[in-house]
Structure formats: C-alpha cells, structure tokens
Design a protein around this motif. Structure first.
Motif, short mmCIF file in Angstrom:
data_model
loop_
_atom_site.label_atom_id
_atom_site.label_comp_id
_atom_site.label_asym_id
_atom_site.label_seq_id
_atom_site.Cartn_x
_atom_site.Cartn_y
_atom_site.Cartn_z
N GLU A 170 7.58 5.62 -6.51
CA GLU A 170 6.22 5.08 -6.03
C GLU A 170 6.10 3.99 -4.91
N CYS A 171 5.11 4.39 -3.95
CA CYS A 171 5.19 3.51 -2.82
C CYS A 171 4.69 2.00 -3.37
N ALA A 172 5.08 1.06 -2.75
CA ALA A 172 4.85 -0.32 -2.93
C ALA A 172 3.26 -0.67 -2.74
N GLY A 173 2.64 0.18 -1.77
CA GLY A 173 1.21 -0.08 -1.28
C GLY A 173 0.45 1.04 -2.25
N ASN A 174 0.85 1.68 -3.20
CA ASN A 174 -0.09 2.62 -3.98
C ASN A 174 -1.20 1.69 -4.76
N GLY A 175 -2.33 2.21 -4.49
CA GLY A 175 -3.49 1.62 -4.93
C GLY A 175 -4.08 0.72 -4.04
N ARG A 176 -3.61 0.19 -2.60
CA ARG A 176 -3.87 -0.67 -1.74
C ARG A 176 -5.48 -0.54 -1.46
N SER A 177 -5.97 0.68 -1.05
CA SER A 177 -7.53 0.65 -0.93
C SER A 177 -8.40 -0.27 -1.86
N PHE A 178 -7.91 -0.37 -3.14
CA PHE A 178 -8.77 -0.93 -4.10
C PHE A 178 -8.92 -2.24 -3.88
N PHE A 179 -7.75 -3.10 -3.17
CA PHE A 179 -8.01 -4.45 -2.87
C PHE A 179 -9.52 -4.64 -2.03
N SER A 180 -9.73 -3.57 -1.22
CA SER A 180 -11.06 -3.61 -0.24
C SER A 180 -11.99 -3.10 -1.03
N SER A 181 -11.91 -2.08 -1.70
CA SER A 181 -13.25 -1.50 -2.14
C SER A 181 -13.65 -2.22 -3.56
N GLN A 182 -12.62 -2.69 -4.17
CA GLN A 182 -13.07 -3.15 -5.65
C GLN A 182 -13.07 -4.77 -5.51
N GLN A 183 -12.16 -5.22 -4.75
CA GLN A 183 -12.13 -6.58 -4.77
C GLN A 183 -12.61 -7.48 -3.53
N GLY A 184 -13.11 -6.71 -2.46
CA GLY A 184 -13.57 -6.97 -1.37
C GLY A 184 -12.75 -7.71 -0.53
N GLN A 185 -11.26 -7.53 -0.34
CA GLN A 185 -10.16 -8.37 0.25
C GLN A 185 -9.81 -7.44 1.52
N THR A 186 -9.50 -8.20 2.38
CA THR A 186 -8.83 -7.34 3.64
C THR A 186 -7.27 -7.23 3.45
N VAL A 187 -6.90 -6.35 3.65
CA VAL A 187 -5.46 -6.04 3.56
C VAL A 187 -4.85 -4.92 4.62
N SER A 188 -3.54 -4.87 5.20
CA SER A 188 -3.26 -4.09 6.17
C SER A 188 -2.30 -3.00 5.26
N ASP A 227 -1.81 -4.12 -21.02
CA ASP A 227 -2.76 -5.08 -20.67
C ASP A 227 -2.87 -5.14 -19.18
N GLN A 228 -3.01 -4.12 -18.72
CA GLN A 228 -3.73 -4.01 -17.18
C GLN A 228 -4.86 -5.23 -16.92
N PRO A 229 -4.69 -5.99 -15.80
CA PRO A 229 -5.78 -6.94 -15.78
C PRO A 229 -7.07 -6.16 -15.04
N ASP A 230 -8.19 -6.98 -14.97
CA ASP A 230 -9.38 -6.48 -14.31
C ASP A 230 -9.18 -6.92 -12.83
N GLU A 231 -8.45 -7.79 -12.32
CA GLU A 231 -8.22 -7.93 -10.92
C GLU A 231 -6.65 -8.25 -10.66
N SER A 232 -6.27 -7.77 -9.44
CA SER A 232 -4.83 -7.88 -9.12
C SER A 232 -4.84 -9.11 -8.05
N PRO A 233 -3.60 -9.61 -8.12
CA PRO A 233 -3.29 -10.79 -7.31
C PRO A 233 -3.51 -10.63 -5.77
N TYR A 234 -3.99 -11.04 -5.07
CA TYR A 234 -4.15 -10.75 -3.57
C TYR A 234 -2.86 -11.12 -2.72
N ASN A 235 -2.85 -10.35 -1.84
CA ASN A 235 -1.64 -10.43 -0.88
C ASN A 235 -2.01 -9.67 0.42
#
Length: 369
Positions: A112-130, A344-352
């Motif tokens: 699994e790529c370390a960035g799998n799910g990356r787009s959800f930082f933006s679409s779910q959490q409103g955070q800018t990531v590269s 126990d997957q959380p509702d929010e992922s820590p931002y990086n």
C-alpha cells in the motif's frame, strides 16, 4: 573481497558476472482499462468496484501501480543482485537462477502506498496536501514467493554491528524540480530486514510482472509501499545509519504537530473500503454491501453505517492479509453516505502536509434510484 565463489558453490549456486541491463519502456507496461483503473501520471489506482467479484488476492491485471519514473525492461539473464557494504563479511552477487535455488517461502501481504487516501485530507477535512490524489485504490493484496532477506544477509555474513540495509531499485533516476535524486532507495533497519522481509520473484504463482518488480523486489509486510523496493538491484549493508531522499525529504510526517524535521513514516494505518465507485448509483431494495478492511496488525471487527448514526457489524467473508466482509442493506431512494470502519478507525486523520497515512473513516456517497 570475498570468498563469494566459495560461499555460492557451497550453497550449490552458480558464480556469474555482475551486470544489469535496463531498456527504456513506457511508464506502465500492462493495459489500464478505465473500468479497472484511474490513471495519475505515472501511477494507476485500482477502482474498488473492479474488485467486487475478485477473491482475496488481487490479480495482476487489477493491481495498482506506483512508479516514480517508468517501468524498466530488465533482462532476466543479465540481472544481478549485489549484496555488499561494511555490514557484511562476504559480499555476494546473485543471478536470478541463484536466487531461485535458495530456500524459499511464500507470504500473503498487502502492498500500500503511504499516500493512499490522500485526497480525503482535502475533500473531507478541508486541508491542503501535496502528492498524488489517491482515493483508496493505491493498495493491493497478493501472494508473494521468494527468499527471506534474512537468508541472503546471513549468506553474506551479516555482522552483529550492522545497522541499516539500503535496497536500490533499477528504474530510471528520479528527477524533480530540476534536481536528480538518483535511483529510488530507502533504508531499512537490520532488525526489520532480518524479521519478515522477502526478496520476491513470484506474484500470485507466476513470475513477477514488469510493473510489479521483475525480476525481483522487496516485500516488507506492514510497512508503507516505498519500503518494498521494486526492480531490486543491490542491497548495501552498513554498520552506520544510511539515508536517502526517500527517508529525509519524502515519507516524513511534516506539519504543525510534528518536529521540525518531521517523523519517519514506517508502518501503515487501518483502512476500509466499499467495493463501490464513489458516487455510484444503485437500485432500491435489498442490497449486499461488500468491501475490505486492512491494518498492519490485522482486523478484529468491521462495522458499517448506512445512516450516519448507527453502526452494524459486518460479516467476514475471508481473512488473511486483509479482511473481506459483507453486510445487508435495505436501500431506499435518495442520496446516502455510507461509512465503514475497521476496529477503532477515527473520524479524522492527523494532518501532515504531504498527505501520508490517511486513516479516518471515509464518507462514501451513493445514490439509490
């Protein structure tokens, strides 16, 4: 230098010259039908709806591809694996036939790529990531056969003082922003290398395909995909710590809650996915929702919510490197948001800032008609 010849002959192996030949190839070799993949530049993400009728092992034809440059065309006859460095007493050079002659084992493991799910930082959490905007399809499960890395290191006389192993791939050198970072490489601590790492030459019962590391690759269970170096060409074993851009510049957690130089990304986090397209349309009536959940330490339970309030236990269909599950759903017309969580997957992922290790519950929209 070695008594490489004596060591190999004692193990019943051939002694061959060290060289590897790479030929330019398209970015990805295998077909990428739009029904199975979303293409992101040099990468191809598996569509989850393409896995609905697939067993636990993802076939090569549907397995995601993560390339930094292009899939190289390597010759099995001329390929060599070098093992050298201050951390070994007997440097070795092995051909593919040498590798296949050694004691082997097989393991079912998720890559699994370390960035799998990356787009959800933006679409779910409103955070800018590269980085590549993966949804959840930068993951696949396969049965890998090869030689435990520990066997090779012991054959090379790994020293007690050895600290790191640096595997290097044979794909093209990676150039970004006008800077040549060299071949893809990422150090592993010797403790992990001696534990459960495999130098694999087969995938799902057949030789490795070009896009997935032919002739040989590392498989590092539980760790992010960058550790499982494809097209393996050399293993440097050192008595001091080693580094590369892939553990100093990339694959570090950077952001306001992390140290200034970040935290190294090693193990993955739990994730879950429905075998449905995002925004899919489904008919009203009784449905059976299916999907998969996975985590480095395995999954104990899977829960599904179809109304955003209540959760129901899903029924496991199979277990292994990941868990396949299903749950019935009486689908009523209208817009719905489905959710699934492993343990126990959380509702929010820590931002990086680079969008690694997204592990929150994903909101999966569907329309019932």
């Amino acid at each position: 230098m070695i008594s490489r010849r004596g060591v190999l002959l004692a193990a019943g192996l051939s002694v061959l010259p060290s060289r590897a030949v790479a030929v330019a190839a398209p970015s990805i070799v295998k077909p990428l039908p739009a029904t199975d993949f979303i293409v992101h530049g040099t990468n191809a993400e598996t569509r989850w709806e393409a896995l609905r009728d697939v067993g636990s092992l993802v076939p090569v034809s549907k397995f995601f591809v993560r390339n930094h440059t292009s899939t190289p065309a390597l010759s099995a006859a001329s390929w060599r694996l070098r093992i050298f460095g201050s951390g070994v007493a007997r440097p070795l050079t092995l051909s593919l036939s040498d590798l296949r002659a050694l004691p082997s084992c097989s393991v079912e493991a998720v890559i699994e790529c370390a960035g799998n799910g990356r787009s959800f930082f933006s679409s779910q959490q409103g955070q800018t990531v590269s980085g590549t905007p993966w949804k959840l399809g930068a993951v696949g499960n396969a049965r890998w056969r090869g030689v435990p890395l520990g066997v090779l290191l012991r054959l090379a006389g790994v020293r007690r003082s050895a600290v790191d192993v640096l595997p290097v791939g044979l794909d093209d050198e990676f150039v970004t922003g006008g800077v040549n970072l060299g071949r893809v490489r990422r150090p592993l601590p010797v403790s992990k290398a001696l534990d459960d790492v495999l130098v694999a030459y087969e995938m799902n019962g057949s030789e490795l395909p070009p896009d997935h590391g032919f002739p040989a690759r590392l498989v590092v269970p539980g760790w992010v995909g960058i550790a499982s170096i494809k097209w393996l060409g050399s293993l440097e074993v050192s008595t001091s710590a080693m580094h590369s851009p892939w553990d100093t510049q990339y694959y570090r957690l950077l952001g306001p809650t992390y140290p200034a130089d970040g935290s190294l990304v090693t193990t993955q986090v739990a994730k879950s996915a429905f075998e449905l397209g995002f925004g899919a349309t489904v008919p009203a009536g009784r449905q059976v929702l299916t999907g998969r959940s996975w985590a480095p330490g395995g999954v104990r339970r899977v829960s599904v919510s179809t109304d955003g309030r209540t959760w129901r236990r899903a029924t496991p269909v199979s277990r292994g490197a990941w868990t396949r599950w299903q749950v019935p759903w009486q689908a009523t017309p209208g817009a719905h948001v489905l959710r699934v969580r492993a343990d126990d997957q959380p509702d929010e992922s820590p931002y990086n800032t680079q969008g690694y290790l997204f592990g929150a519950v994903v909101k999966h929209p569907v329309t019932v008609v």
